[in-house]
Design an enzyme around this catalytic site. Sequence first.
Site, PDB file in Angstrom:
ATOM      1  N   ALA A  56       6.030 -18.873  -8.363  1.00 55.37           N
ATOM      2  CA  ALA A  56       7.273 -18.959  -7.584  1.00 55.37           C
ATOM      3  C   ALA A  56       8.419 -19.433  -8.475  1.00 55.37           C
ATOM      4  O   ALA A  56       9.567 -19.023  -8.296  1.00 55.37           O
ATOM      5  CB  ALA A  56       7.078 -19.910  -6.409  1.00 55.37           C
ATOM      6  N   SER A  57       8.113 -20.296  -9.439  1.00 55.86           N
ATOM      7  CA  SER A  57       9.169 -20.796 -10.341  1.00 55.86           C
ATOM      8  C   SER A  57       9.822 -19.638 -11.093  1.00 55.86           C
ATOM      9  O   SER A  57      11.049 -19.594 -11.255  1.00 55.86           O
ATOM     10  CB  SER A  57       8.581 -21.760 -11.379  1.00 55.86           C
ATOM     11  OG  SER A  57       7.856 -22.774 -10.763  1.00 55.86           O
ATOM     12  N   HIS A 100      11.933 -27.295  -3.721  1.00 50.48           N
ATOM     13  CA  HIS A 100      10.986 -27.667  -4.779  1.00 50.48           C
ATOM     14  C   HIS A 100      11.720 -27.908  -6.099  1.00 50.48           C
ATOM     15  O   HIS A 100      12.769 -27.289  -6.353  1.00 50.48           O
ATOM     16  CB  HIS A 100       9.968 -26.530  -4.944  1.00 50.48           C
ATOM     17  CG  HIS A 100       8.829 -26.870  -5.842  1.00 50.48           C
ATOM     18  ND1 HIS A 100       8.782 -26.455  -7.153  1.00 50.48           N
ATOM     19  CD2 HIS A 100       7.714 -27.597  -5.625  1.00 50.48           C
ATOM     20  CE1 HIS A 100       7.653 -26.904  -7.697  1.00 50.48           C
ATOM     21  NE2 HIS A 100       6.992 -27.599  -6.795  1.00 50.48           N
ATOM     22  N   ASP A 178      12.466 -18.836  -0.859  1.00 51.71           N
ATOM     23  CA  ASP A 178      11.263 -19.383  -1.485  1.00 51.71           C
ATOM     24  C   ASP A 178      10.296 -19.772  -0.375  1.00 51.71           C
ATOM     25  O   ASP A 178      10.478 -20.782   0.309  1.00 51.71           O
ATOM     26  CB  ASP A 178      11.649 -20.607  -2.335  1.00 51.71           C
ATOM     27  CG  ASP A 178      10.427 -21.337  -2.880  1.00 51.71           C
ATOM     28  OD1 ASP A 178       9.295 -20.840  -2.710  1.00 51.71           O
ATOM     29  OD2 ASP A 178      10.603 -22.417  -3.479  1.00 51.71           O
ATOM     30  N   ASN A 207       3.572 -16.907  -2.565  1.00 52.68           N
ATOM     31  CA  ASN A 207       2.434 -16.890  -3.481  1.00 52.68           C
ATOM     32  C   ASN A 207       1.127 -16.569  -2.752  1.00 52.68           C
ATOM     33  O   ASN A 207       0.523 -17.481  -2.162  1.00 52.68           O
ATOM     34  CB  ASN A 207       2.256 -18.268  -4.139  1.00 52.68           C
ATOM     35  CG  ASN A 207       3.284 -18.561  -5.197  1.00 52.68           C
ATOM     36  OD1 ASN A 207       4.064 -17.686  -5.575  1.00 52.68           O
ATOM     37  ND2 ASN A 207       3.291 -19.780  -5.700  1.00 52.68           N
TER      38      ASN A 207
HETATM   39  N1  PLP Z   1       8.328 -23.595  -4.123  1.00 58.16           N
HETATM   40  C1  PLP Z   1       7.630 -24.301  -3.229  1.00 58.16           C
HETATM   41  C2  PLP Z   1       8.145 -24.444  -1.827  1.00 58.16           C
HETATM   42  C3  PLP Z   1       6.419 -24.905  -3.617  1.00 58.16           C
HETATM   43  O1  PLP Z   1       5.722 -25.622  -2.735  1.00 58.16           O
HETATM   44  C4  PLP Z   1       5.976 -24.760  -4.956  1.00 58.16           C
HETATM   45  C5  PLP Z   1       4.728 -25.393  -5.440  1.00 58.16           C
HETATM   46  O2  PLP Z   1       4.066 -26.133  -4.831  1.00 58.16           O
HETATM   47  C6  PLP Z   1       6.749 -24.006  -5.834  1.00 58.16           C
HETATM   48  C7  PLP Z   1       7.912 -23.438  -5.389  1.00 58.16           C
HETATM   49  C8  PLP Z   1       6.331 -23.783  -7.258  1.00 58.16           C
HETATM   50  O3  PLP Z   1       5.270 -22.919  -7.277  1.00 58.16           O
HETATM   51  P1  PLP Z   1       4.725 -22.235  -8.628  1.00 58.16           P
HETATM   52  O4  PLP Z   1       3.665 -23.134  -9.147  1.00 58.16           O
HETATM   53  O5  PLP Z   1       4.184 -20.914  -8.170  1.00 58.16           O
HETATM   54  O6  PLP Z   1       5.854 -22.090  -9.551  1.00 58.16           O
END
Ligand code: PLP
Length: 383
Positions: A56-57, A100, A178, A207
């Site tokens: 997600a990042s 996040h 997100d 994800n």
């Molecule tokens: N966005 C949200 C709402 C999350 O809860 C998280 C991780 O817990 C992320 C982004 C980051 O996820 P990733 O590890 O896939 O970058």
Amino acid sequence: MLSGAIACIGFTWIASPACTELEVVMMDWLGKMLELPAEFLACSGGKGGGVIQGTASESTLVALLGAKAKKVKEVKELHPEWDEHTILGKLVGYCSDQAHSSVERAGLLGGVKLRSVQSENHRMRGAALEKAIEQDLAEGLIPFYAVVTLGTTNSCAFDYLDECGPVGNKHNVWIHVDAAYAGSAFICPEYRHLMKGIESADSFNFNPHKWMLVNFDCSAMWLKDPSWVVNAFNVDPLYLKHDMQGSAPDYRHWQIPLGRRFRALKLWFVLRLYGVENLQAHIRRHCNFAKLFGDLCVADSRFELAAEINMGLVCFRLKGSNERNEALLKRINGRGHIHLVPAKIKDVYFLRMAICSRFTQSEDMEYSWKEVSAAADEMEQEQ
Ligand code: PLP
């Protein structure tokens, strides 16, 4: 395992046409499962389409870079006398104070200001976003990007996409959604009201590796108009050229790295093995387990819920000080049978029971509650 064994390094479409083309189809299948608007899907015949990112990042960063390129182009057309450096210095993006940390990081990596908007009951409202945008416009800044979180990390709260999306559209601000964790729940019709307003988003991400039984890494991202991202990163050396350029997507332009694995296979296996109904049943089971754990928690007068129970997450705490709860967490995790991760909102520290495993049963909820309550008993006995 098969993806590893095939070991394709899908730099370009020609490097492995199946790797690209299965991804296009899988992202359409998945988008249809969520009932995403047709504009996001490749099969609609429009500009839109999906891509599998690693995390997600990365999706948040890719969307930010696309939004940045779009805004810089628009502003240059309006103000040909401004140099790029001046424009970049004025760009400002937004997210809720519950977003996040990867959103803040995307701002740092993208070299732009990001402003945090105060949430109401952990959820960002359209009026608060609009106020922030208007304040910045009055100061001569250029709003360009806003991240709406559906399912925050702290408490699984949902920003009001139906309010924030239209505000973004009105001010020509790119809306990125997100839904890293909670997006999997949108395969169930009864949770789709939480993504009301999705038609106003420019990009959407969740994800499947978090809650839809796909192995890490598989972060599904859809863009209504990928050309902003594609053009933002476009480099075209001779060694990556091929005759079919333009007729099939070259996903290298949609992401940060060049090489890519055959991740669509993982999605194909999960969708074919389970089918939509079994995946929906998996989500519903977890949501019910969370309610079960929540009931056990509120039945014990020493405890309270720290937030509404959403999806498979229960935020709870011992009534009383943060220090008491920090000690409780240390004790629970120290017993070595279950593991919890804490969070803090507005200086209130709480514990989080997150249900993730395919193998979780209702007995695990009872077992986990016994662990929590035994740790609380131990603390009381020592007082
Ligand atoms: N966005 C949200 C709402 C999350 O809860 C998280 C991780 O817990 C992320 C982004 C980051 O996820 P990733 O590890 O896939 O970058």
